[in-house]
Design a protein around this motif. Structure first.
Motif, PDB file in Angstrom:
ATOM      1  N   ALA A 181       0.854  -1.185   0.000  1.00  0.00           N
ATOM      2  CA  ALA A 181       0.000   0.000   0.000  1.00  0.00           C
ATOM      3  C   ALA A 181       0.891   1.237   0.000  1.00  0.00           C
ATOM      4  CB  ALA A 181      -0.930   0.017   1.205  1.00  0.00           C
TER       5      ALA A 181
ATOM      6  N   PRO B  67      -2.946  -0.172  -3.738  1.00  0.00           N
ATOM      7  CA  PRO B  67      -3.837   0.888  -3.255  1.00  0.00           C
ATOM      8  C   PRO B  67      -3.075   2.135  -2.809  1.00  0.00           C
ATOM      9  CG  PRO B  67      -3.687  -0.891  -1.657  1.00  0.00           C
ATOM     10  CD  PRO B  67      -3.023  -1.387  -2.905  1.00  0.00           C
TER      11      PRO B  67
ATOM     12  N   GLN C 119      -7.588   5.193  -3.913  1.00  0.00           N
ATOM     13  CA  GLN C 119      -8.634   4.286  -3.463  1.00  0.00           C
ATOM     14  C   GLN C 119      -9.322   4.809  -2.202  1.00  0.00           C
ATOM     15  OE1 GLN C 119      -5.717   3.011  -4.974  1.00  0.00           O
ATOM     16  NE2 GLN C 119      -7.158   2.736  -6.671  1.00  0.00           N
TER      17      GLN C 119
ATOM     18  N   SER D 182      -5.343  -1.531   4.246  1.00  0.00           N
ATOM     19  CA  SER D 182      -5.547  -1.596   2.797  1.00  0.00           C
ATOM     20  C   SER D 182      -4.551  -2.523   2.120  1.00  0.00           C
ATOM     21  CB  SER D 182      -5.418  -0.193   2.183  1.00  0.00           C
ATOM     22  OG  SER D 182      -6.389   0.677   2.707  1.00  0.00           O
TER      23      SER D 182
ATOM     24  N   PHE E  22     -11.681  -1.884   0.286  1.00  0.00           N
ATOM     25  CA  PHE E  22     -11.129  -0.654   0.856  1.00  0.00           C
ATOM     26  C   PHE E  22     -12.096   0.039   1.814  1.00  0.00           C
ATOM     27  CE2 PHE E  22      -8.947  -1.125  -3.344  1.00  0.00           C
ATOM     28  CZ  PHE E  22      -7.772  -1.612  -2.805  1.00  0.00           C
TER      29      PHE E  22
ATOM     30  N   ALA F  33     -11.355  -1.636   5.056  1.00  0.00           N
ATOM     31  CA  ALA F  33     -10.033  -1.193   5.498  1.00  0.00           C
ATOM     32  C   ALA F  33     -10.103   0.192   6.127  1.00  0.00           C
ATOM     33  CB  ALA F  33      -9.058  -1.197   4.324  1.00  0.00           C
TER      34      ALA F  33
END
Length: 271
Positions: free
Chosen positions: A60, A89, A117, A206, A212, A215
Motif C-alpha cells: 500500500a 492501493p 482508493q 488496505s 477498501f 479497510a
C-alpha cells in the motif's frame, strides 16, 4: 461489513504488509511506529530517485500533504503513478488543503494524475477537495452545516473512491454504504499527528485486502477506540504526554476481539 473489518486485524498480523509512506516530517516517526504497532511494516522513502522502485515492493502507498514541497510532490506523483500501474492501493491525506493556494492547487493536480482508493481528511479538507470555496485554518476543521455522513457520501461519489471524514463522529462512505464511528476522545485532538497516524493505519489495512471500505472502517476506528482506551487509563496527575504513550500501547494491543467489543458503529444512508 463489521465482520469483514474485524477479520482484517488477523490478516495484518499474519501478512505484515509493507506500507510505503511519503509523509510529513512532523509525524513521520509516529506514522512508522503506528504501522508497526498494528502489525504492518513501514518504509518512509521520499526521494524521487527511488520511490518507484520502493513502491514496487509495497502492499500500500500513503501520500500525506502535511509538509508539502516541490520535491515531495515530485516523489508523490512518481510513486502514485507506479502504484496505479501495479494495482497497489493509494491513500491520500490532504492535510491543510485550503489553507494556502499552493497546497490547494497541488493536491488538485495530483488528484488529476493519480487514482486514490481512499481519501481521509477533516470536513473542511474534504469539502475543499470537492471544489467548495472554503478556507481551512491550518489542519483544523471549521463549523460546517453538512454532517460528516452526508459529506462522506457526496465526496465518495464525486471523488470516485472511499472517503473518510474525521471528526467528533468519523464517517466512512464508498458512495453506496456509509458508516458512522461513535468512538473517540477529545485528547486525540491535543496530540499532534493523530490524523496522520489514522491514515497510516488505514493504509496498513488496505495492504491486505481489496475491500477498501472495510479497510477504512478498521483503520479510522482503531484510532478512535484506542483514544478512548488510552484516556480511560489516565490518572489525575497525568496529561497528554502519558496519553500519547498509552495511545500507542492501545493500538499495539488492538485485535479482532477487542475491536468487536469496543467499536460503536452504525451504518447509515444519509437523506
Amino acid at each position: 461489513m463489521k465482520v469483514a473489518a474485524a477479520d482484517l486485524f488477523v490478516k495484518v498480523r499474519e501478512r505484515k504488509p509493507l506500507v510505503h509512506q511519503i509523509t510529513n516530517f512532523v509525524t513521520v516517526n509516529d506514522c512508522a511506529n503506528v504501522t508497526l504497532a498494528i502489525g504492518g511494516s513501514p518504509v518512509m522513502t521520499s526521494s524521487p530517485s527511488e520511490v518507484a522502485d520502493m513502491v514496487k515492493l509495497a502492499d500500500a502507498l500513503v501520500l500525506n500533504f502535511g509538509t508539502i514541497d516541490d520535491k515531495a510532490l515530485e516523489a508523490m506523483e512518481i510513486a502514485g503513478k507506479t502504484a496505479n500501474t501495479l494495482n497497489i492501493p493509494v491513500i491520500l491525506d490532504p492535510v491543510g488543503v485550503g489553507a494556502t493556494s499552493y497546497r490547494t492547487e497541488q493536491v488538485t493536480e495530483l488528484l488529476n494524475k493519480v487514482t486514490f482508493q481512499i481519501i481521509r481528511g477533516n470536513a473542511s479538507e474534504i469539502l475543499r477537495l470537492m471544489g467548495e470555496d472554503i478556507v481551512t485554518r491550518g489542519v483544523d476543521s471549521g463549523e460546517l452545516a453538512i454532517s460528516n455522513a452526508e459529506l462522506a457520501l457526496q465526496a465518495a461519489n464525486k471523488l470516485n473512491g472511499v472517503v473518510v471524514v474525521s471528526g467528533a463522529k468519523d464517517a466512512i462512505s464508498d458512495g453506496k454504504h456509509t458508516s458512522i464511528i461513535d468512538n473517540g476522545n477529545i485528547l486525540l485532538t491535543k496530540v499532534t499527528g493523530t490524523g496522520c497516524m489514522a491514515t497510516a493505519l488505514i493504509g496498513t489495512f488496505s495492504g491486505v485486502t481489496d475491500d477498501f471500505y472495510s479497510a477504512a472502517v478498521a483503520g479510522i476506528s482503531t484510532m478512535s477506540i484506542s483514544g478512548e482506551l488510552a484516556a480511560a487509563k489516565l490518572q489525575e496527575d497525568e496529561g497528554t504526554g502519558t496519553f500519547r504513550v498509552r495511545l500507542m500501547d492501545a493500538i499495539s494491543r488492538m485485535d479482532k476481539e477487542i475491536w468487536m467489543h469496543e467499536v460503536k458503529i452504525n451504518e447509515e444512508i444519509p437523506n
